[in-house]
Design an enzyme around this catalytic site. Structure first.
Site, mmCIF file in Angstrom:
data_model
loop_
_atom_site.group_PDB
_atom_site.id
_atom_site.type_symbol
_atom_site.label_atom_id
_atom_site.label_comp_id
_atom_site.label_asym_id
_atom_site.label_seq_id
_atom_site.Cartn_x
_atom_site.Cartn_y
_atom_site.Cartn_z
ATOM 1 N N HIS A 185 0.819 -1.211 0.000
ATOM 2 C CA HIS A 185 0.000 0.000 0.000
ATOM 3 C C HIS A 185 0.854 1.264 0.000
ATOM 4 O O HIS A 185 2.010 1.268 0.440
ATOM 5 C CB HIS A 185 -0.946 -0.009 1.193
ATOM 6 C CG HIS A 185 -2.057 -0.992 1.055
ATOM 7 N ND1 HIS A 185 -3.127 -1.045 1.926
ATOM 8 C CD2 HIS A 185 -2.286 -1.974 0.132
ATOM 9 C CE1 HIS A 185 -3.957 -2.016 1.551
ATOM 10 N NE2 HIS A 185 -3.458 -2.592 0.473
ATOM 11 N N GLU A 187 0.724 4.015 1.763
ATOM 12 C CA GLU A 187 1.176 4.487 3.071
ATOM 13 C C GLU A 187 2.399 3.696 3.548
ATOM 14 O O GLU A 187 3.353 4.268 4.097
ATOM 15 C CB GLU A 187 0.049 4.367 4.102
ATOM 16 C CG GLU A 187 -1.228 5.113 3.721
ATOM 17 C CD GLU A 187 -2.239 4.245 2.981
ATOM 18 O OE1 GLU A 187 -3.443 4.398 3.248
ATOM 19 O OE2 GLU A 187 -1.816 3.429 2.137
ATOM 20 N N CYS A 213 -6.271 1.617 5.282
ATOM 21 C CA CYS A 213 -6.826 0.350 5.758
ATOM 22 C C CYS A 213 -6.387 0.135 7.207
ATOM 23 O O CYS A 213 -5.563 0.887 7.749
ATOM 24 C CB CYS A 213 -6.361 -0.799 4.870
ATOM 25 S SG CYS A 213 -4.605 -1.197 5.051
ATOM 26 N N CYS A 216 -2.509 -0.391 7.530
ATOM 27 C CA CYS A 216 -1.766 0.859 7.313
ATOM 28 C C CYS A 216 -1.987 1.819 8.475
ATOM 29 O O CYS A 216 -1.064 2.522 8.891
ATOM 30 C CB CYS A 216 -2.195 1.505 5.998
ATOM 31 S SG CYS A 216 -1.561 0.681 4.523
#
Length: 265
Positions: A185, A187, A213, A216
């Site tokens: 992801h 992040e 999410c 993250c």
């Protein structure tokens, strides 16, 4: 104001030539006592030039057109006898002066607006996140993230596969429990970039195109992120929100305005 293109330059030159020809022929017509038919034709052409300037959105061409129109009107005023010629001269000069005033006021407003419309820090960082998201290789969500400290970007990230391995755009999605496990992801990639470069993330902010999410979120909180600004409320996990509130980390939704590159005519 945008630089003139070759087409614009040719148009300006053409207008100047036509205006000079019109002024010259008007003087000759008046001196020789020509019929009104010539006058009407010339007057229509002058009005056409004025209308054309409107279509150019008050740029340099508009200035040239209005000045030309004013010169023709001045010619009428000086050389013409009383009657319809004098009325026409007043009309031409009035349109020219009004047009130049509009150009001045419009350019002044545009200049002032360009100074007051400077992007805020929030818009600036979120616009960067939006741009960075275009590098994503997983089309399930094009996500971009920007880590910021003291109004300085310290790292960026986007959705993509592990470096030197296949991306979703090449090998397809690797799905498990409704998630693509091939993708790192945005992040996480931003945090990893800081870790690789030895940059502290304590007290930083993150701007991300989608709400983080749960995994993250935990990583961001653990890394010392003090504020999370997101654009899209994407699958906002209740436990992620609960953790943010427990840690006293602010989470704010922030959209970005339309950002245009360059200026219109």
């Amino acid at each position: 104001m945008k630089p003139l293109t070759i087409k614009d330059k040719l148009q300006v030159i053409l207008v100047m030539i036509l205006s000079a020809m019109l002024s010259f022929t008007v003087v000759i017509d008046l001196m020789q006592g020509s019929s009104k038919n010539y006058f009407i034709l010339e007057f229509i052409l002058v009005l056409f030039l004025s209308a054309l300037s409107q279509s150019r959105q008050f740029g340099i061409n508009g200035i040239v057109h209005y000045v030309a129109l004013g010169l023709v009107g001045l010619t009428f005023f000086i050389e013409a006898p009383a009657g319809i010629y004098k009325i026409a001269s007043y009309f031409c000069m009035a349109i020219a002066v009004l047009g130049l005033i509009i150009i001045y006021l419009k350019n002044r407003v545009v200049k002032e607006k360009s100074m007051t419309d400077r992007l805020s820090w929030e818009d600036y960082f979120m616009a960067n996140a939006e741009l960075i998201s275009k590098r994503s290789t997983c089309d399930r969500a094009f996500v971009g993230a920007v880590l910021v400290k003291d109004n300085r970007i310290i790292a960026t990230g986007y959705n993509g596969g592990v470096s030197e391995t296949d991306n979703c755009s090449e090998a397809g999605h690797k799905m498990e429990d409704g998630h693509c496990i091939r993708t790192v992801h945005a992040e996480m990639n931003a945090l990893i970039q800081c870790a690789k470069e030895g940059i502290s993330t304590k007290g930083t902010e993150i701007y991300v195109t989608h709400f983080p999410c749960i995994n993250c979120t935990k990583a961001l909180l653990q890394a010392g992120i003090k504020k999370i600004t997101y654009k899209t409320a994407y699958r906002m996990h209740p436990f992620a929100i609960e953790l943010m509130e427990q840690k006293g980390v602010e989470y704010v939704q922030h959209d970005i305005p339309e950002v245009r590159l360059g200026m219109a005519d």
